[in-house]
Design a protein around this motif. Sequence first.
Motif, PDB file in Angstrom:
ATOM      1  N   MET A   1       5.817  45.121  29.503  1.00 21.14           N
ATOM      2  CA  MET A   1       6.778  45.342  28.442  1.00 21.14           C
ATOM      3  C   MET A   1       6.450  46.671  27.749  1.00 21.14           C
ATOM      4  N   SER A   2       7.421  47.535  27.626  1.00 23.18           N
ATOM      5  CA  SER A   2       7.181  48.820  26.976  1.00 23.18           C
ATOM      6  C   SER A   2       7.656  48.782  25.527  1.00 23.18           C
ATOM      7  N   PHE A   3       7.039  49.639  24.729  1.00 23.71           N
ATOM      8  CA  PHE A   3       7.359  49.708  23.305  1.00 23.71           C
ATOM      9  C   PHE A   3       8.571  50.593  23.079  1.00 23.71           C
ATOM     10  N   ASP A   4       9.456  50.191  22.200  1.00 23.96           N
ATOM     11  CA  ASP A   4      10.636  50.971  21.843  1.00 23.96           C
ATOM     12  C   ASP A   4      10.460  51.509  20.426  1.00 23.96           C
ATOM     13  N   PRO A   5      10.286  52.840  20.258  1.00 25.44           N
ATOM     14  CA  PRO A   5      10.121  53.401  18.916  1.00 25.44           C
ATOM     15  C   PRO A   5      11.269  53.080  17.961  1.00 25.44           C
ATOM     16  N   ALA A   6      12.428  52.729  18.488  1.00 29.59           N
ATOM     17  CA  ALA A   6      13.575  52.389  17.637  1.00 29.59           C
ATOM     18  C   ALA A   6      13.316  51.151  16.783  1.00 29.59           C
ATOM     19  N   THR A   7      12.288  50.373  17.127  1.00 33.09           N
ATOM     20  CA  THR A   7      11.957  49.184  16.324  1.00 33.09           C
ATOM     21  C   THR A   7      11.220  49.560  15.038  1.00 33.09           C
ATOM     22  N   LEU A   8      10.773  50.827  14.936  1.00 33.28           N
ATOM     23  CA  LEU A   8      10.088  51.289  13.724  1.00 33.28           C
ATOM     24  C   LEU A   8      11.100  51.579  12.626  1.00 33.28           C
ATOM     25  N   ARG A   9      10.640  51.579  11.382  1.00 31.02           N
ATOM     26  CA  ARG A   9      11.502  51.869  10.236  1.00 31.02           C
ATOM     27  C   ARG A   9      11.244  53.303   9.776  1.00 31.02           C
ATOM     28  N   GLU A  70      -6.961  63.153  20.794  1.00 35.39           N
ATOM     29  CA  GLU A  70      -6.692  62.280  21.925  1.00 35.39           C
ATOM     30  C   GLU A  70      -6.441  60.874  21.376  1.00 35.39           C
ATOM     31  N   LEU A  71      -5.312  60.291  21.709  1.00 36.57           N
ATOM     32  CA  LEU A  71      -4.949  58.973  21.196  1.00 36.57           C
ATOM     33  C   LEU A  71      -5.799  57.874  21.820  1.00 36.57           C
ATOM     34  N   VAL A  72      -6.422  57.069  20.980  1.00 40.06           N
ATOM     35  CA  VAL A  72      -7.161  55.889  21.418  1.00 40.06           C
ATOM     36  C   VAL A  72      -6.276  54.658  21.238  1.00 40.06           C
ATOM     37  N   ASP A  73      -5.619  54.576  20.080  1.00 41.02           N
ATOM     38  CA  ASP A  73      -4.750  53.437  19.775  1.00 41.02           C
ATOM     39  C   ASP A  73      -3.722  53.877  18.747  1.00 41.02           C
ATOM     40  N   LEU A  74      -2.514  53.364  18.851  1.00 44.05           N
ATOM     41  CA  LEU A  74      -1.466  53.621  17.874  1.00 44.05           C
ATOM     42  C   LEU A  74      -1.054  52.278  17.290  1.00 44.05           C
ATOM     43  N   ARG A  75      -1.180  52.160  15.973  1.00 44.96           N
ATOM     44  CA  ARG A  75      -0.895  50.888  15.292  1.00 44.96           C
ATOM     45  C   ARG A  75       0.203  51.091  14.255  1.00 44.96           C
ATOM     46  N   MET A  76       0.968  50.036  14.024  1.00 44.93           N
ATOM     47  CA  MET A  76       1.980  50.071  12.975  1.00 44.93           C
ATOM     48  C   MET A  76       1.613  49.063  11.907  1.00 44.93           C
ATOM     49  N   ASP A  77       2.036  49.334  10.676  1.00 41.69           N
ATOM     50  CA  ASP A  77       1.752  48.386   9.605  1.00 41.69           C
ATOM     51  C   ASP A  77       2.736  47.220   9.665  1.00 41.69           C
ATOM     52  N   CYS A  78       2.548  46.254   8.776  1.00 46.87           N
ATOM     53  CA  CYS A  78       3.328  45.014   8.802  1.00 46.87           C
ATOM     54  C   CYS A  78       4.819  45.236   8.565  1.00 46.87           C
ATOM     55  N   ASP A  79       5.189  46.303   7.868  1.00 49.35           N
ATOM     56  CA  ASP A  79       6.599  46.608   7.612  1.00 49.35           C
ATOM     57  C   ASP A  79       7.197  47.548   8.652  1.00 49.35           C
ATOM     58  N   ASP A  81       6.782  50.649   8.858  1.00 48.06           N
ATOM     59  CA  ASP A  81       7.236  51.906   8.256  1.00 48.06           C
ATOM     60  C   ASP A  81       6.113  52.921   8.062  1.00 48.06           C
ATOM     61  N   CYS A  82       4.970  52.675   8.705  1.00 46.57           N
ATOM     62  CA  CYS A  82       3.840  53.604   8.666  1.00 46.57           C
ATOM     63  C   CYS A  82       3.002  53.364   9.919  1.00 46.57           C
ATOM     64  N   LEU A  83       2.472  54.448  10.476  1.00 49.73           N
ATOM     65  CA  LEU A  83       1.639  54.346  11.678  1.00 49.73           C
ATOM     66  C   LEU A  83       0.210  54.784  11.391  1.00 49.73           C
ATOM     67  N   LEU A  84      -0.706  54.224  12.163  1.00 45.10           N
ATOM     68  CA  LEU A  84      -2.108  54.605  12.132  1.00 45.10           C
ATOM     69  C   LEU A  84      -2.479  55.024  13.549  1.00 45.10           C
ATOM     70  N   ALA A  85      -2.856  56.286  13.705  1.00 40.14           N
ATOM     71  CA  ALA A  85      -3.285  56.799  15.006  1.00 40.14           C
ATOM     72  C   ALA A  85      -4.809  56.856  15.013  1.00 40.14           C
TER      73      ALA A  85
END
Length: 118
Positions: A1-9, A70-79, A81-85
């Motif tokens: 399953m691939s991630f769709d950035p459109a699901t982000l706010r 270099e990206l190790v992990d990309l995380r999104m917060d609970c809403d 509407d913010c990312l942690l690289a």
Amino acid sequence: MSFDPATLRFNDAGLIPVIAQADGTGEVLMMAWMNAEAVQRTIDSRRVTYWSRSRASFWVKGETSGNVQELVDLRMDCDKDCLLAIVRQSGPACHTNRRSCFYTSISEGSEVELMSPE
């Protein structure tokens, strides 16, 4: 399953804030912005790609300076509407040649510089 950035706010400008954090140490290195395409480019290339608001163009971290993220992990917060690289940073992350952009403390109403350029 691939991630769709459109699901982000994204905000009204089509951007989402991204905090870059050093892998292993947890040090906060910088904050920047991504649009949906920058998110996808980052996922696909594993090189962190931001959207430069001042230049209105993509900005692959380290492309000109050599200070690559270099990206190790990309995380999104609970809403979503913010990312942690989580990144492996080579060289300084800040354009001032410091390891982190967060090098100034506001202490007792004054600015105190916490680190010198590398």
